[in-house]
Design an enzyme around this catalytic site. Structure first.
Site, PDB file in Angstrom:
ATOM      1  N   PHE A 159       0.859  -1.176   0.000  1.00 59.43           N
ATOM      2  CA  PHE A 159       0.000   0.000   0.000  1.00 59.43           C
ATOM      3  C   PHE A 159       0.899   1.230   0.000  1.00 59.43           C
ATOM      4  O   PHE A 159       1.680   1.440   0.929  1.00 59.43           O
ATOM      5  CB  PHE A 159      -0.920   0.044   1.218  1.00 59.43           C
ATOM      6  CG  PHE A 159      -1.882   1.205   1.176  1.00 59.43           C
ATOM      7  CD1 PHE A 159      -3.084   1.108   0.494  1.00 59.43           C
ATOM      8  CD2 PHE A 159      -1.566   2.407   1.799  1.00 59.43           C
ATOM      9  CE1 PHE A 159      -3.960   2.189   0.428  1.00 59.43           C
ATOM     10  CE2 PHE A 159      -2.432   3.488   1.736  1.00 59.43           C
ATOM     11  CZ  PHE A 159      -3.630   3.380   1.049  1.00 59.43           C
ATOM     12  N   ASP A 253       9.476   2.767   1.478  1.00 58.16           N
ATOM     13  CA  ASP A 253       8.253   3.446   1.908  1.00 58.16           C
ATOM     14  C   ASP A 253       8.079   3.188   3.402  1.00 58.16           C
ATOM     15  O   ASP A 253       7.639   2.122   3.828  1.00 58.16           O
ATOM     16  CB  ASP A 253       7.054   2.909   1.123  1.00 58.16           C
ATOM     17  CG  ASP A 253       5.752   3.634   1.471  1.00 58.16           C
ATOM     18  OD1 ASP A 253       5.672   4.209   2.569  1.00 58.16           O
ATOM     19  OD2 ASP A 253       4.820   3.606   0.656  1.00 58.16           O
ATOM     20  N   LYS A 282       2.547   9.807   8.327  1.00 59.47           N
ATOM     21  CA  LYS A 282       1.854   9.270   9.491  1.00 59.47           C
ATOM     22  C   LYS A 282       2.416   9.815  10.806  1.00 59.47           C
ATOM     23  O   LYS A 282       2.095  10.908  11.214  1.00 59.47           O
ATOM     24  CB  LYS A 282       1.835   7.746   9.449  1.00 59.47           C
ATOM     25  CG  LYS A 282       0.869   7.188   8.389  1.00 59.47           C
ATOM     26  CD  LYS A 282       0.618   5.715   8.571  1.00 59.47           C
ATOM     27  CE  LYS A 282      -0.317   5.159   7.498  1.00 59.47           C
ATOM     28  NZ  LYS A 282      -1.694   5.642   7.597  1.00 59.47           N
TER      29      LYS A 282
END
Length: 436
Positions: A159, A253, A282
Site C-alpha cells: 500500500f 516506503d 503518518k
C-alpha cells in the site's frame, strides 16, 4: 504543561458509559452519511471528540484505549504536551507561508532534523509534503527524473497511497484500482517476501522489462496494509544487491513503519540496508499533516527549481509539530519503549495464539508494529468489532489480520489491559464460531 482539564487520571481506561454507538455518535453517523463521500472506508462507528495519551473519548463521553493510534499516526499519543505547546506557539506566530516560493525557517529546521536521522550514508536532502501518498508521488517523480528511466516495480500486498501514481504502485486490494483505469503506465509488480528476490531476474527482467529501463523498486521494509508482514533475514539485502547490480534506485516506503514504530527510527535499519530514497508521513508530526521525501543529495540535486513543489507541504504548524515529535522521541526514549512494550505485547499475543490455535494463525511484527492473523477476514472483523465494544481500538490490516500499532508512549499497564480485552474479544468470537 499539565494534562488537559477534561482528563481525569483516576478514571479507568477504557470506561464505557453508554451503549456503543451512543446517542450523540448516532447523530454524527447520521449527518456523516448524508454529506460525506461514501468512498471513506470506516472501520466501526467511532466518533472521537478528544484524547490524551492512549485515552480517546467519543462524543458520548465513552473512554477508549487507543491501540491503532489513528492508523499509526499519533506516535506520541494524543495531545502530547510538548507537541501541543509547539503547535500553539507556532500558530500564534505564523499559520502559513509557502515554502515552495519563500525561505520558511521552520521548513529547513525540520528538513535538517529529519536528514540527521536518515538511514543512508552521505549527505541527504529533504522535500516536505502534506501526506504519505504525496511523498510517494514525489519519490516516483524523482526516481524517473534522476535516472531517465520510466519503469518502477512494487510488490503484491503493498500500500503506497490512493493518488494516481501512488495507487498505481499499490497492490493490496483490487478495489483500490477498480473503476480508475488506466492507471499510471510503467508499473510492474513482484511477490513480496518470503518469495525470493530472484523473482525479479528470473521473471520480470526475463519476460517483462530490461532492468536498464527500471528507475526504482518501491518496498515497504515491513508491509503494512498487506498484513504487517516482516521479510525474512537477508531478503531486503538481496533486493539492495539486485538494485545495485542494475543501477536501480531502492525506495523505502516508511510512511507507516517509520518514526520509531518498529523500535528503530526507520524499519529498514533492522535489516542493515540503506535505501536511496525514503518516504515518511503518518507518525512524523503526531497527527498533523506532514510527510517527507529523504534522498541522497546527488539524486535530489538532479532536478531544478520548479520541477517539484507544494503550496502547503511543510507548512509552519505541521513542521513545529514534527520538530516536537522528534524531540519527544529522543527525550522520552520512545525507541526503547517501543522495543520493550512491543516485545511484551507480542509475547502476550503469542500466548493467546497458543490458547486459541484455531482462531489465531500467526503473530508477527517488529516493535509496536504487530499483526495478528486469523483464518479469514470475517473472523478478523468480528474480533475487531468485539474489541471495539469492549473499549479497545484496533484495526484490520490485509485480508485477514488485525494490526496493533499503539502510540509509542504506551505503558506496561496499558499493554496488559489491551491483552486482557483483546483476549476476551478473541474468546467470545471463538466461542460463537465453535473454534474455542
Amino acid at each position: 504543561m499539565q494534562p488537559p482539564q477534561w482528563y481525569d487520571p483516576s478514571r479507568p481506561v477504557p470506561d464505557l458509559v453508554t451503549p456503543i454507538p451512543g446517542p450523540q455518535a448516532k447523530l454524527v453517523l447520521e449527518r456523516d452519511t448524508a454529506v460525506t463521500s461514501p468512498s471513506l472506508p470506516r472501520a466501526y462507528p467511532m466518533a472521537p471528540r478528544r484524547g490524551y495519551g492512549l485515552a480517546l473519548e467519543d462524543v458520548d463521553g465513552n473512554l477508549f484505549l487507543d491501540f491503532n493510534a489513528g492508523i499509526a499516526v499519533n506516535s506520541t499519543g494524543h495531545a502530547h504536551p510538548t507537541v501541543v505547546r509547539a503547535v500553539q506557539e507556532q500558530a500564534a506566530d505564523l499559520l502559513h507561508y509557502s515554502a515552495s516560493d519563500f525561505y520558511l525557517p521552520v521548513y529547513s529546521r525540520m528538513a535538517e532534523a529529519l536528514a540527521a536521522t536518515a538511514p543512508m550514508d552521505g549527505p541527504v536532502r529533504v522535500f516536505l509534503t502534506n501526506s504519505g501518498a504525496e511523498a510517494v508521488e514525489g519519490a516516483l517523480k524523482l526516481a524517473r527524473y534522476a535516472t531517465g528511466r520510466q519503469y518502477a516495480i512494487s510488490f503484491y500486498g503493498a500500500f503506497h497511497g490512493r493518488t494516481y501514481g501512488a495507487v498505481s504502485l499499490t497492490a493490496s486490494k483490487a478495489k483500490y484500482h477498480k473503476g480508475f483505469g488506466p492507471l499510471l503506465p510503467g508499473i510492474l509488480r513482484a511477490p513480496y517476501a518470503p518469495v525470493p528476490v530472484s523473482y525479479l531476474e528470473d521473471v520480470l527482467f526475463r519476460y517483462e522489462v530490461d532492468p536498464t529501463e527500471v528507475a526504482a523498486v518501491f518496498v515497504e521494509p515491513v508491509q503494512g496494509e498487506g498484513g504487517f508482514i516482516v521479510p525474512p533475514p537477508g531478503w531486503l539485502a538481496d533486493l539492495r544487491e539486485v538494485c545495485d547490480r542494475y543501477g536501480i534506485l531502492l525506495v523505502a516506503d516508511e510512511v507507516q513503519s517509520g518514526m520509531g514504530r518498529t523500535g528503530r527510527m526507520w524499519a529498514v535499519e533492522h535489516f542493515g540496508v540503506a535505501p536511496d530514497i525514503l518516504t515518511s508521513a503518518k507518525g512524523i508530526a503526531s497527527g498533523l499533516p506532514l510527510g517527507a521525501i529523504l534522498a541522497r543529495q546527488e539524486l535530489m540535486e538532479t532536478w531544478s527549481a520548479g520541477a517539484h513543489g507544494s503550496t502547503y507541504g511543510g507548512s509552519p504548524v505541521p513542521c513545529a509539530a514534527g520538530l516536537a515529535t522528534l524531540q519527544v522521541i529522543a527525550e522520552e526514549e520512545l525507541l526503547a519503549n517501543a522495543t520493550v512494550r512491543g516485545a511484551a505485547l507480542t509475547a502476550g499475543l503469542r500466548e493467546l495464539a497458543g490458547r486459541y490455535p484455531r482462531m489465531v494463525r500467526d503473530v508477527r511484527g517488529l516493535g509496536l508494529m504487530i499483526g495478528v492473523e486469523f483464518p479469514d477476514g470475517r473472523l478478523a472483523n468480528a474480533v475487531q468489532d468485539a474489541a471495539f465494544h469492549r473499549g479497545l481500538l484496533v484495526l484490520e490490516a490485509g485480508e485477514n489480520a488485525i494490526r496493533m500499532s499503539p502510540p509509542l508512549v504506551v505503558s506496561a499497564a496499558e499493554v496488559a489491559t489491551a491483552l486482557r480485552l483483546f483476549g476476551a474479544a478473541v474468546a467470545d468470537v471463538a466461542s460463537a464460531e465453535g473454534l474455542a
